[in-house]
Design an enzyme around this catalytic site. Structure first.
Site: not given
Length: 397
Positions: A167, A192, A360
């Site tokens: 991220s 991700d 996530h």
């Protein structure tokens, strides 16, 4: 994909809303346990997954205090957790609000598959890293931090290094690579994070942050919330990872100490005039009672970092594609791809693998699958050798 799932590209929010509960705090006692044996939400030490811990001292650039016209140097310390003694270095960068401990279970998994060294870094403003201006979370500053830590650890001759970021950490890895701040860089992996969906989610991010509990009664309560809310779907990882996300509220030493502070505030307020007396007294008393009953809070106030969000993600896809090194993109869903990455993937500019049934926090939810993908990437490019009989499983995309 829901708006909430898109928001996960800042590396800090659950994949589904927190369990409803009044106010800004959430009690683990109110969360109903399912049938069967009670799960263990007690925290676990980093030492069960990493071999060592070190605070790396970095001398910052000479600055100038304008008010006193004095030249000075700052000494910063960056917390790193390490494992392994041979092979390339996998430099791991966590997502926003998380810490290096989010890589704990992944570290144990990857070390058992390929010969490599792990360096998991607490970025500025996160975990146990100590810097003077911890609020400066610009992509440029954090990328320089990464380069400075590498230089402090390895000097002028760093070993081969692969940057792996989740991220926000994935965005910082790309900015670090594109700025040539790690001279021995051999590979890059984003987990991700995609520019398109991340940018789409920025407008609603503050609402999601306000929906999180502000405080927790204990570390166990925080760990339980993280699992039951879906922020981390893997209990094993949550037990070590959440320790790096929360801290004790300032000024709280024990229930008795908190009580005496509250009583002192009340007595002092009683001496004031009655106009604003009751309002101020109730506010201070409520604040202290909240801290007493819920002594843990988030280490970083993510809402205050909003001005940096755009800089983390805007232009990220093209930066990633332009890095002239082997690249890997791991996603929780193929629908996360934006136009630029879709075209780049069709042109073979990077390797991509989708790991379904993950939230996530892919590397926490499915550490073995992520370790397998990274190990296969390293062996395919002859960056590392397999150990323990690990067999590569090459993905179809």
């Amino acid at each position: 994909m829901s708006a909430l799932e898109k928001s996960m590209h800042l590396g800090r929010l659950p994949s589904r809303p927190p369990v409803p509960g009044g106010g800004g705090s959430q009690s683990g006692a109110k969360m109903r346990m399912g049938p069967g044996r009670k799960r263990d939400f007690s925290p676990v030490s980093w030492s069960q997954y990493f071999e060592s811990m070190e605070d790396v001292e970095v001398e910052n650039e000479t600055g100038k205090d304008i008010s006193f016209t004095v030249v000075f140097n700052y000494s910063y310390t960056f917390r790193v957790y390490k494992s392994g003694s041979e092979g390339p270095v996998l430099l791991l960068l966590h997502g926003g609000g998380h810490s290096a401990l989010s890589w704990a279970v992944f570290t144990a998994a990857i070390i058992s598959r390929v010969q490599c060294r792990i360096v998991a870094l607490d970025l500025r403003g996160h975990g146990e890293t100590k810097v003077k201006n911890s609020e400066d979370l610009s992509a440029e500053t954090m990328a320089k931090d990464v380069g400075n830590v590498v230089e402090a650890m390895y000097g002028d001759l760093p070993p081969p290094i692969m940057l792996i970021g989740h991220s926000m950490g994935g965005a910082i890895a790309v900015h670090t690579a594109s700025s040539n701040l790690v001279p021995s860089l051999l590979g890059l992996c984003m987990i991700d994070v995609v520019e398109g969906t991340a940018m789409d989610a920025l407008n609603s991010m503050q609402n999601f942050l306000r929906g999180r509990p502000k405080t927790f009664k204990s570390l166990e309560n925080a760990i339980e919330w993280s699992v039951k809310s879906g922020q981390i779907r893997n209990l094993e990882s949550a037990r070590v990872s959440m320790v790096g996300q929360v801290k004790q509220c300032e000024g709280i030493t024990s229930p008795e100490g908190s009580k005496s502070i509250v009583e002192g505030i009340i007595e002092e307020e009683e001496e004031d005039e009655e106009g604003s007396e009751s309002v101020n007294k109730r506010k201070k008393e409520d604040d202290m009672e909240t801290k007493k009953d819920h002594p843990y809070t988030w280490r970083i106030e993510l809402a205050k970092t909003e001005k940096y969000w755009d800089g983390w993600f805007r232009g990220l896809s093209n930066l990633f594609l332009s890095c002239p090194i082997p690249k890997l993109l791991l996603l929780a869903g193929v629908d996360r791809l934006d136009k630029d990455l879709t075209i780049g993937q069709m042109q073979g500019k990077f390797q991509m693998q989708v790991l379904p049934q993950c939230g996530h926090a892919v590397h926490e939810d499915a550490p073995d699958k992520v370790a397998e993908a990274v190990a296969t990437f390293l062996i395919r490019h002859r960056f590392a050798e397999s150990i323990g009989g690990f067999q590569c499983v090459f993905p179809g995309c």
